[in-house]
Design a protein around this motif. Sequence first.
Motif, PDB file in Angstrom:
ATOM      1  N   SER A  17     -57.066  26.895  -0.765  1.00 52.54           N
ATOM      2  CA  SER A  17     -56.970  28.288  -0.325  1.00 52.54           C
ATOM      3  C   SER A  17     -57.743  29.202  -1.269  1.00 52.54           C
ATOM      4  CB  SER A  17     -55.511  28.748  -0.276  1.00 52.54           C
ATOM      5  OG  SER A  17     -54.838  28.111   0.773  1.00 52.54           O
ATOM      6  N   GLU A  41     -54.027  23.328   2.976  1.00 52.06           N
ATOM      7  CA  GLU A  41     -53.956  24.735   2.596  1.00 52.06           C
ATOM      8  C   GLU A  41     -55.378  25.275   2.523  1.00 52.06           C
ATOM      9  OE1 GLU A  41     -51.826  24.689  -1.088  1.00 52.06           O
ATOM     10  OE2 GLU A  41     -49.998  23.942  -0.150  1.00 52.06           O
ATOM     11  N   GLY A  43     -56.041  28.716   3.441  1.00 52.53           N
ATOM     12  CA  GLY A  43     -55.895  30.150   3.647  1.00 52.53           C
ATOM     13  C   GLY A  43     -56.938  30.956   2.892  1.00 52.53           C
ATOM     14  N   ASP A  67     -51.562  25.731   6.282  1.00 51.68           N
ATOM     15  CA  ASP A  67     -51.589  27.112   5.814  1.00 51.68           C
ATOM     16  C   ASP A  67     -53.006  27.634   6.004  1.00 51.68           C
ATOM     17  OD1 ASP A  67     -51.686  29.512   4.462  1.00 51.68           O
ATOM     18  OD2 ASP A  67     -50.720  28.766   2.645  1.00 51.68           O
ATOM     19  N   CYS A  68     -53.165  28.494   7.000  1.00 47.31           N
ATOM     20  CA  CYS A  68     -54.474  29.116   7.224  1.00 47.31           C
ATOM     21  C   CYS A  68     -54.313  30.633   7.275  1.00 47.31           C
ATOM     22  CB  CYS A  68     -55.166  28.552   8.453  1.00 47.31           C
ATOM     23  SG  CYS A  68     -54.195  28.580   9.944  1.00 47.31           S
ATOM     24  N   CYS A  71     -57.160  33.932   7.620  1.00 44.26           N
ATOM     25  CA  CYS A  71     -58.438  33.368   8.075  1.00 44.26           C
ATOM     26  C   CYS A  71     -58.892  34.172   9.288  1.00 44.26           C
ATOM     27  CB  CYS A  71     -58.294  31.884   8.421  1.00 44.26           C
ATOM     28  SG  CYS A  71     -58.043  30.856   6.969  1.00 44.26           S
TER      29      CYS A  71
END
Length: 165
Positions: A17, A41, A43, A67-68, A71
């Motif tokens: 992320s 992940e 994000g 987990d984005c 975005c």
Amino acid sequence: MKGIHMNCIKLKHLGISGCNSIKGRSLMQLASKLMLLETLEIGSIESVDDAILSTFMRSCSSLEKLDCRNCRGVSNMSIVSLSGNAQALTHLNLAGCKNITNEAVDHMLEGFKRLLFLNLHGCTGIDPEQVGRIASGRPRTEVRGNIPEVKKFSWQDLIGKAEAS
């Protein structure tokens, strides 16, 4: 990134992320090689879009946590892809994905059979009533987002309304 997708094909957790130096092409190559991935992940990476998420979903059938958050390239198309391909998904963080709209709600309710956690904070394209609809339609799922408050009635309120009618 080349080292990861060449030498880490058994990788189960990838947390990158905020790494905006990673371009879309590199993410696509990763997606096609990391078939055992369980947690992703990605994000706040500017290059993450629907095509990249779709590739991860097709390649990583064991993906449980995604987990984005934040975005900008993630839209309703990603939700359609996720709901059809992410059978193992239990945690989904879409916070701040402003291109996801009310049109994705039915896909969220029909898909994601194993989902236990869904974060929709800052998804300004989804009305609070629709977030509430997801929360009530998925009682086992912890849903975070702009959920409208439900007015609470006492027994006296209900009895009074019944007597008035």
